[in-house]
Write an enzyme that holds these catalytic residues in place. Structure first.
Site, PDB file in Angstrom:
ATOM      1  CB  CYS A 158      31.999  42.541  36.093  1.00 37.64           C
ATOM      2  SG  CYS A 158      31.907  41.785  34.480  1.00 37.64           S
ATOM      3  CB  ILE A 184      29.894  35.886  24.875  1.00 35.61           C
ATOM      4  CG1 ILE A 184      30.413  35.123  23.655  1.00 35.61           C
ATOM      5  CG2 ILE A 184      30.340  35.240  26.186  1.00 35.61           C
ATOM      6  CD1 ILE A 184      30.072  33.645  23.615  1.00 35.61           C
ATOM      7  CG  ASP A 195      37.881  38.243  26.485  1.00 32.85           C
ATOM      8  OD1 ASP A 195      38.543  37.382  27.100  1.00 32.85           O
ATOM      9  OD2 ASP A 195      36.748  38.603  26.826  1.00 32.85           O
ATOM     10  NE  ARG A 245      31.542  37.358  33.278  1.00 40.32           N
ATOM     11  CZ  ARG A 245      32.801  37.811  33.324  1.00 40.32           C
ATOM     12  NH1 ARG A 245      33.013  39.081  33.558  1.00 40.32           N
ATOM     13  NH2 ARG A 245      33.822  37.009  33.165  1.00 40.32           N
ATOM     14  NE  ARG A 298      40.596  43.091  36.743  1.00 39.52           N
ATOM     15  CZ  ARG A 298      39.405  42.503  36.663  1.00 39.52           C
ATOM     16  NH1 ARG A 298      38.322  43.208  36.517  1.00 39.52           N
ATOM     17  NH2 ARG A 298      39.300  41.190  36.705  1.00 39.52           N
ATOM     18  NE  ARG A 346      32.123  37.719  37.591  1.00 40.34           N
ATOM     19  CZ  ARG A 346      32.223  36.482  37.129  1.00 40.34           C
ATOM     20  NH1 ARG A 346      33.244  36.170  36.387  1.00 40.34           N
ATOM     21  NH2 ARG A 346      31.325  35.575  37.418  1.00 40.34           N
ATOM     22  CE  LYS A 361      42.488  39.181  32.291  1.00 38.17           C
ATOM     23  NZ  LYS A 361      41.232  38.557  32.752  1.00 38.17           N
ATOM     24  CG  ASN A 362      41.451  35.432  30.709  1.00 35.75           C
ATOM     25  OD1 ASN A 362      41.623  36.018  31.777  1.00 35.75           O
ATOM     26  ND2 ASN A 362      40.652  35.885  29.769  1.00 35.75           N
TER      27      ASN A 362
HETATM   28  C1  EPZ Z   1      36.134  33.763  30.741  1.00 37.99           C
HETATM   29  O1  EPZ Z   1      35.145  34.275  31.601  1.00 37.99           O
HETATM   30  C2  EPZ Z   1      37.194  34.852  30.630  1.00 37.99           C
HETATM   31  N1  EPZ Z   1      37.785  35.109  31.947  1.00 37.99           N
HETATM   32  C3  EPZ Z   1      36.564  36.132  30.081  1.00 37.99           C
HETATM   33  O2  EPZ Z   1      37.606  37.099  29.931  1.00 37.99           O
HETATM   34  C4  EPZ Z   1      35.963  35.815  28.712  1.00 37.99           C
HETATM   35  O3  EPZ Z   1      35.334  36.969  28.210  1.00 37.99           O
HETATM   36  C5  EPZ Z   1      34.948  34.666  28.838  1.00 37.99           C
HETATM   37  O4  EPZ Z   1      35.583  33.510  29.439  1.00 37.99           O
HETATM   38  C6  EPZ Z   1      34.365  34.250  27.497  1.00 37.99           C
HETATM   39  O5  EPZ Z   1      35.397  33.841  26.634  1.00 37.99           O
HETATM   40  C7  EPZ Z   1      38.720  34.244  32.415  1.00 37.99           C
HETATM   41  O6  EPZ Z   1      39.080  33.259  31.772  1.00 37.99           O
HETATM   42  C8  EPZ Z   1      39.304  34.564  33.762  1.00 37.99           C
HETATM   43  P1  EPZ Z   1      32.060  32.050  30.543  1.00 37.99           P
HETATM   44  P2  EPZ Z   1      33.996  33.275  32.173  1.00 37.99           P
HETATM   45  O7  EPZ Z   1      31.732  31.253  31.748  1.00 37.99           O
HETATM   46  O8  EPZ Z   1      34.527  31.911  32.307  1.00 37.99           O
HETATM   47  C9  EPZ Z   1      27.361  32.369  30.881  1.00 37.99           C
HETATM   48  C10 EPZ Z   1      38.636  39.187  30.145  1.00 37.99           C
HETATM   49  O9  EPZ Z   1      38.393  40.285  29.647  1.00 37.99           O
HETATM   50  N2  EPZ Z   1      27.495  31.556  32.097  1.00 37.99           N
HETATM   51  O10 EPZ Z   1      32.756  31.367  29.405  1.00 37.99           O
HETATM   52  O11 EPZ Z   1      33.392  33.941  33.355  1.00 37.99           O
HETATM   53  C11 EPZ Z   1      28.001  33.739  31.018  1.00 37.99           C
HETATM   54  O12 EPZ Z   1      27.095  34.666  31.603  1.00 37.99           O
HETATM   55  C12 EPZ Z   1      37.511  38.318  30.674  1.00 37.99           C
HETATM   56  O13 EPZ Z   1      39.791  38.680  30.230  1.00 37.99           O
HETATM   57  C13 EPZ Z   1      26.352  31.136  32.760  1.00 37.99           C
HETATM   58  O14 EPZ Z   1      25.237  31.478  32.376  1.00 37.99           O
HETATM   59  O15 EPZ Z   1      32.937  33.296  30.976  1.00 37.99           O
HETATM   60  C14 EPZ Z   1      28.311  34.082  29.579  1.00 37.99           C
HETATM   61  O16 EPZ Z   1      27.132  34.578  28.965  1.00 37.99           O
HETATM   62  C15 EPZ Z   1      36.172  39.020  30.559  1.00 37.99           C
HETATM   63  N3  EPZ Z   1      26.497  30.350  33.869  1.00 37.99           N
HETATM   64  C16 EPZ Z   1      28.656  32.730  28.951  1.00 37.99           C
HETATM   65  O17 EPZ Z   1      28.100  31.732  29.833  1.00 37.99           O
HETATM   66  C17 EPZ Z   1      27.732  29.947  34.325  1.00 37.99           C
HETATM   67  O18 EPZ Z   1      27.795  29.204  35.333  1.00 37.99           O
HETATM   68  C18 EPZ Z   1      30.149  32.456  28.810  1.00 37.99           C
HETATM   69  O19 EPZ Z   1      30.746  32.775  30.045  1.00 37.99           O
HETATM   70  C19 EPZ Z   1      28.878  30.386  33.639  1.00 37.99           C
HETATM   71  C20 EPZ Z   1      28.737  31.184  32.525  1.00 37.99           C
END
Ligand code: EPZ
Length: 423
Positions: free
Chosen positions: A116, A326, A304, A121, A397, A92, A22-23
């Site tokens: 979420c 995370i 995840d 996020r 999902r 998202r 998916k990702n």
């Molecule tokens: C991706 O989300 C994945 N989703 C998530 O999978 C996964 O849990 C996550 O990466 C971490 O590995 C997809 O790829 C579609 P991040 P993403 O930006 O990109 C902070 C699932 O279950 N952050 O790597 O949204 C954030 O709050 C989903 O399949 C900021 O502060 O995660 C988090 O604490 C859930 N500002 C950390 O960084 C930003 O602009 C990592 O988030 C972006 C992120």
């Protein structure tokens, strides 16, 4: 699907085939916006989130044709640069259209994705990265608006590795004028897969999979055919299920290379694991040993997989500490595991102490997010008696009919015959 009923207390035996990730598929599908023509994707999983992003691209004017895991997207007639709230709120990851739209059309309006169940996020790093490339970013009535006659290559430094942030900016930089360097970039396999796909389309990206990614901008990208990589989280979920039930499962069409941290932790928990070029065999052993985990960016233990591993630790032979570093609210599943008889205490929001118990008892529980629902399925498989999980639409999902997969398993009684040695 809204409810799953699990009659637990049985070992899992058999084979299961892993679907496309998916990702990985979501950013790949968003990258089709960059191409003034057709892009063809194979091994696309059949998931709600994939349907959501297809609806979004069609609303922008792209045409999407899919059948049997093959998805062809034609971006030639995209005529709209606004991703509306009603579509973005369903998923998202829709934020992934922001970079491609502003890179190709010089303008994008995307509804703020919002938070979420697992956290706020924020997308601040996506926006500051686009500003570094020369985009003018404004916020207006819940919409992000990005404008740039043409993006200009620049240095981008991420405060923390962000998966979709790295993906968004890699796609945006692909069509910028000049070279960009993304520092402290995320290193997930899905990032490497996207860079490979963009390079297939004519981009010039190097360093994907490391913390420093260099993107030499080009004028345009062209049609290509891309295969979606196997889903490492779906693979890990079935691995944990096999270990938790004391079963013996062959997981096929996966990429063992992407599962190093999960293999290491499951071996420490006592499971026996055999890896082959594109499959993994997991044999659960008694007792399950307690193991501490901390979720960190790839190649560390993935957030995840935290909920699924917690389910395993609820029946371990000791205490384990789970540190979720995370996301700020990713222990919602713990309260539901307590209903099945687990012994878990949460301290300071991101530390959970799991005290192993002899057995779990089936009970009605409720899923709160995608991976939490997988955790409850694993616990239900282990629990004695019946567990009914409600709100499992979350499951749809990210998992292709997990209950169907279990029916599809070839029930090999391993006691009588071994899996052919595929070394
Ligand atoms: C991706 O989300 C994945 N989703 C998530 O999978 C996964 O849990 C996550 O990466 C971490 O590995 C997809 O790829 C579609 P991040 P993403 O930006 O990109 C902070 C699932 O279950 N952050 O790597 O949204 C954030 O709050 C989903 O399949 C900021 O502060 O995660 C988090 O604490 C859930 N500002 C950390 O960084 C930003 O602009 C990592 O988030 C972006 C992120």
């Amino acid at each position: 699907m809204d409810k799953i009923q699990i009659n637990g207390g049985r070992k899992l035996y058999g084979e299961v085939s892993i679907s496309g990730a998916k990702n990985a598929a979501l950013p790949l599908i968003a990258s089709a916006i960059l191409v003034n023509g057709k892009t063809r994707f194979t091994n696309v999983p059949d998931l709600m989130d994939i349907k959501s992003i297809k609806l979004l691209l069609e609303d922008l004017g792209a045409t999407c044709q899919s059948s049997q895991g093959v998805l062809e997207i034609d971006g030639a007639h995209i005529h709209k640069i606004e991703a509306e709230y009603d579509l973005v709120r369903k998923m998202r990851a829709s934020i992934l259209v922001l970079g491609p739209l502003v890179a190709r059309f010089g303008h994008a309006k995307v509804s703020m994705p919002g938070g979420c169940a697992i956290g706020a996020r924020p997308v601040n790093m996506h926006l500051s990265g686009l500003e570094a490339l020369g985009a003018e970013i404004t916020m207006d009535h819940g919409y992000i608006e990005a404008k740039a006659s043409r993006l200009i290559g620049n240095e981008i430094y991420f405060d923390t590795p962000t998966v979709t942030g790295t993906e968004n900016l890699m796609m945006a930089a692909s069509l910028a004028k000049g070279t960009s360097v993304l520092r402290n970039a995320a290193r997930e396999p899905e990032i490497v897969a996207l860079a490979d796909a963009l390079n297939n389309m004519g981009a010039r990206i190097s360093g994907a999979g490391t913390a420093i990614i260099t993107v030499e901008g080009v004028q345009n990208l062209s049609s290509s055919e891309i295969a979606v990589i196997p889903d490492r989280i779906e693979t890990g979920t079935f691995m944990v299920a096999a270990a938790a039930t004391g079963g013996d499962v062959l997981i096929k069409d996966c990429e063992p290379e992407h599962l190093g941290s999960i293999i290491s932790k499951l071996k420490a928990a006592g499971a026996e694991i055999l890896t082959y070029p594109d499959s993994i065999r997991v044999m659960g052993k008694d007792p399950i040993h307690s193991v501490d985990i901390k979720t960190v960016p790839y190649p560390g233990f993935p957030t995840d997989m935290q909920a699924q591993f917690m389910a395993l630790m609820t029946i371990a032979d000791g205490n384990s500490v789970i540190h979720e570093s995370i996301f700020e609210n990713r222990f919602i599943h713990a309260n539901e595991l307590l209903r099945l008889g687990a012994d878990i205490s949460i301290s300071s929001g991101n530390l959970a102490m799991v005290r192993g118990v002899k057995k779990l008892q089936g009970a009605p529980v409720m899923a709160s997010d995608l991976r939490a629902s997988a955790s409850l399925v694993i616990a239900g498989l282990v629990a004695e008696g019946t567990t009914v999980i409600s709100r499992v639409y979350h499951m749809d999902r990210g998992y292709e009919f997990i209950e169907k997969n279990s029916h599809n398993w070839t029930p090999i009684s391993f006691e009588s015959k071994k899996i052919p040695d595929m070394r």
